[in-house]
Scaffold this active site. Structure first.
Site, mmCIF file in Angstrom:
data_model
loop_
_atom_site.group_PDB
_atom_site.id
_atom_site.type_symbol
_atom_site.label_atom_id
_atom_site.label_comp_id
_atom_site.label_asym_id
_atom_site.label_seq_id
_atom_site.Cartn_x
_atom_site.Cartn_y
_atom_site.Cartn_z
ATOM 1 N N ASP A 108 0.850 -1.199 0.000
ATOM 2 C CA ASP A 108 0.000 0.000 0.000
ATOM 3 C C ASP A 108 0.885 1.247 0.000
ATOM 4 O O ASP A 108 1.912 1.292 0.677
ATOM 5 C CB ASP A 108 -0.868 -0.037 1.280
ATOM 6 C CG ASP A 108 -1.902 1.057 1.288
ATOM 7 O OD1 ASP A 108 -2.989 0.839 0.731
ATOM 8 O OD2 ASP A 108 -1.622 2.136 1.860
ATOM 9 N N GLU B 114 -4.967 2.506 -4.010
ATOM 10 C CA GLU B 114 -3.500 2.593 -3.958
ATOM 11 C C GLU B 114 -2.890 1.309 -3.410
ATOM 12 O O GLU B 114 -1.771 1.309 -2.928
ATOM 13 C CB GLU B 114 -3.076 3.801 -3.117
ATOM 14 C CG GLU B 114 -3.373 3.716 -1.637
ATOM 15 C CD GLU B 114 -4.747 4.265 -1.258
ATOM 16 O OE1 GLU B 114 -5.639 4.285 -2.133
ATOM 17 O OE2 GLU B 114 -4.935 4.646 -0.082
ATOM 18 N N HIS C 131 -5.428 14.874 -8.327
ATOM 19 C CA HIS C 131 -5.606 13.474 -8.740
ATOM 20 C C HIS C 131 -4.712 13.093 -9.913
ATOM 21 O O HIS C 131 -4.281 11.948 -10.019
ATOM 22 C CB HIS C 131 -7.065 13.221 -9.117
ATOM 23 C CG HIS C 131 -7.947 13.218 -7.925
ATOM 24 N ND1 HIS C 131 -8.243 12.080 -7.212
ATOM 25 C CD2 HIS C 131 -8.573 14.220 -7.288
ATOM 26 C CE1 HIS C 131 -9.017 12.377 -6.195
ATOM 27 N NE2 HIS C 131 -9.233 13.683 -6.216
#
Ligand code: C2E
Length: 348
Positions: A216, A259, A229
């Site tokens: 992650d 993610e 973004h």
């Protein structure tokens, strides 16, 4: 795609409409990607559609339509239709091809049966003949029937050749559709669906050793909120390229969602996997990324990872849960680290 849209994109207005779509995309500030183009085609085709309403809502709220948002829009409003449309079209062509081959074969059979009848008639007549003239007529009839049979066979061969080519093209197309359905559009890694299938197969085969890692990006939301973004998407792509670089051979890397990424390591020891994950973590953190538009320093990107060794008989959900728990141990421990799930003997 609606019938009108289909007509527009293949009609005399096609280029004017495509320019209009691109102009509108530029006004909305979205990247001219293939997916955005498709979204905007539908958006401009029907401004009352649920997709158009959602895009209008996002634009009104000045939300950035990042690649991730586009993917969500496509997932919600396009892909099932798109995919099933392509597969349905492919299936329809295949059906047509098979029907036409079957028709050609039936016709050839009929011609050959006629040919047989002609020969049988000829032999009957020859037996009964007593003069040369009817025999001559019979030979003429035979020769005509032979030529006709040859022509039919040649047509059949041509038909079969064309059908084979069409079927090969279709198979390729279906393969492409299947690949697309299994690939994450932003990162080009395998997507969640492909990963779930692979994990299911790996657990079902029971082949050990098998290790599952979940990775992650640390503080990705904060990162996204600060830089936007589009930069967030670039970070996802950056991490993906590093993961791909270290996931050759039997390793299978996928974007797990948002993610989060996952890698399956079949046939590798915990020591090798730990070393690989540490290398990935260090490699990602080693680079100073810059925001492309402003050249701002984006800071370090760090990763947290957790991995678990497959226990024979264990299902995918249990293995995922243990790898996930190890990932959270990394997060709790301060992030930017790798944690191995407790081995069987130490497990609760
Ligand atoms: P991308 O932007 O499509 O770039 C693909 C590859 O082209 C990069 O692979 C790199 O080899 C090369 N490249 C592109 N722009 C530059 C550049 O300005 N300088 C140099 N030296 N090479 C460049 P790489 O490095 O593996 O990056 C993969 C993806 O990760 C990039 O795809 C981009 O989406 C993201 N990324 C990597 N570094 C940065 C960065 O510093 N800033 C931003 N915003 N994104 C980055």
């Amino acid at each position: 795609m609606t019938a009108e849209l289909e007509t527009t994109v293949r009609g005399p207005q096609a280029y004017a409409f495509a320019h209009h779509v691109i102009d509108e995309m530029e006004k909305a500030g979205v990247w001219p990607t293939r997916l955005n183009f498709e979204l905007w085609l539908h958006y401009l085709d029907d401004r009352e559609s649920p997709l158009a309403c959602e895009i209008d809502r996002l634009l009104a709220a000045s939300d950035i339509i990042s690649d991730e948002v586009s993917e969500r829009l496509a997932a919600e409003f396009l892909p099932r239709g798109r995919l099933s449309e392509q597969i349905r079209d492919a299936g329809a062509v295949l059906d047509r091809e098979l029907a036409s081959v079957a028709h050609a074969i039936a016709k050839a059979h009929k011609t050959q049966a006629d040919y047989g009848d002609t020969l049988a008639d000829a032999s009957n007549t020859i037996e009964a003949a007593d003069a040369a003239s009817p025999l001559k007529a019979l030979v003429g009839g035979l020769s005509t029937a032979t030529k006709r049979a040859r022509r039919e066979t040649a047509v059949l061969e041509k038909r079969l050749e064309t059908s084979n080519k069409e079927i090969a093209r279709l198979r390729e197309h279906l393969e492409e559709v299947r690949r697309e359905a299994m690939t994450d559009a932003l990162t080009s890694l395998a997507n969640r669906k492909a990963f779930d299938e692979r994990l299911e197969q790996s657990c079902a085969s029971g082949d050990a050793p098998l290790i599952l890692a979940i990775i992650d990006i640390d503080h990705f939301k904060r990162f996204n909120d600060t830089w936007g973004h589009q930069t967030g998407d670039q970070v996802l792509r950056y991490v993906s390229t590093v993961l791909s670089r270290f996931s050759g051979g039997n390793r299978f890397a996928a974007r797990f969602g948002g993610e989060e990424f996952a890698i399956l390591f079949p046939g590798e020891s915990a020591g090798t996997v730990l070393a690989a994950l540490e290398t990935i973590r260090e490699e990602v953190a080693s680079r100073a990324l810059r925001r492309r538009s402003t050249n701002d320093d984006l800071g370090k990107v760090t990763l947290s990872a957790g991995f678990a060794d497959y226990r024979p008989g264990e299902g995918p959900a249990a293995l995922l849960e243990r790898a996930d728990a190890a990932l959270y141990a990394s997060k709790r421990g301060g992030r930017n680290r790798v944690t191995r799930a407790p081995a069987l003997e130490n497990a609760a």
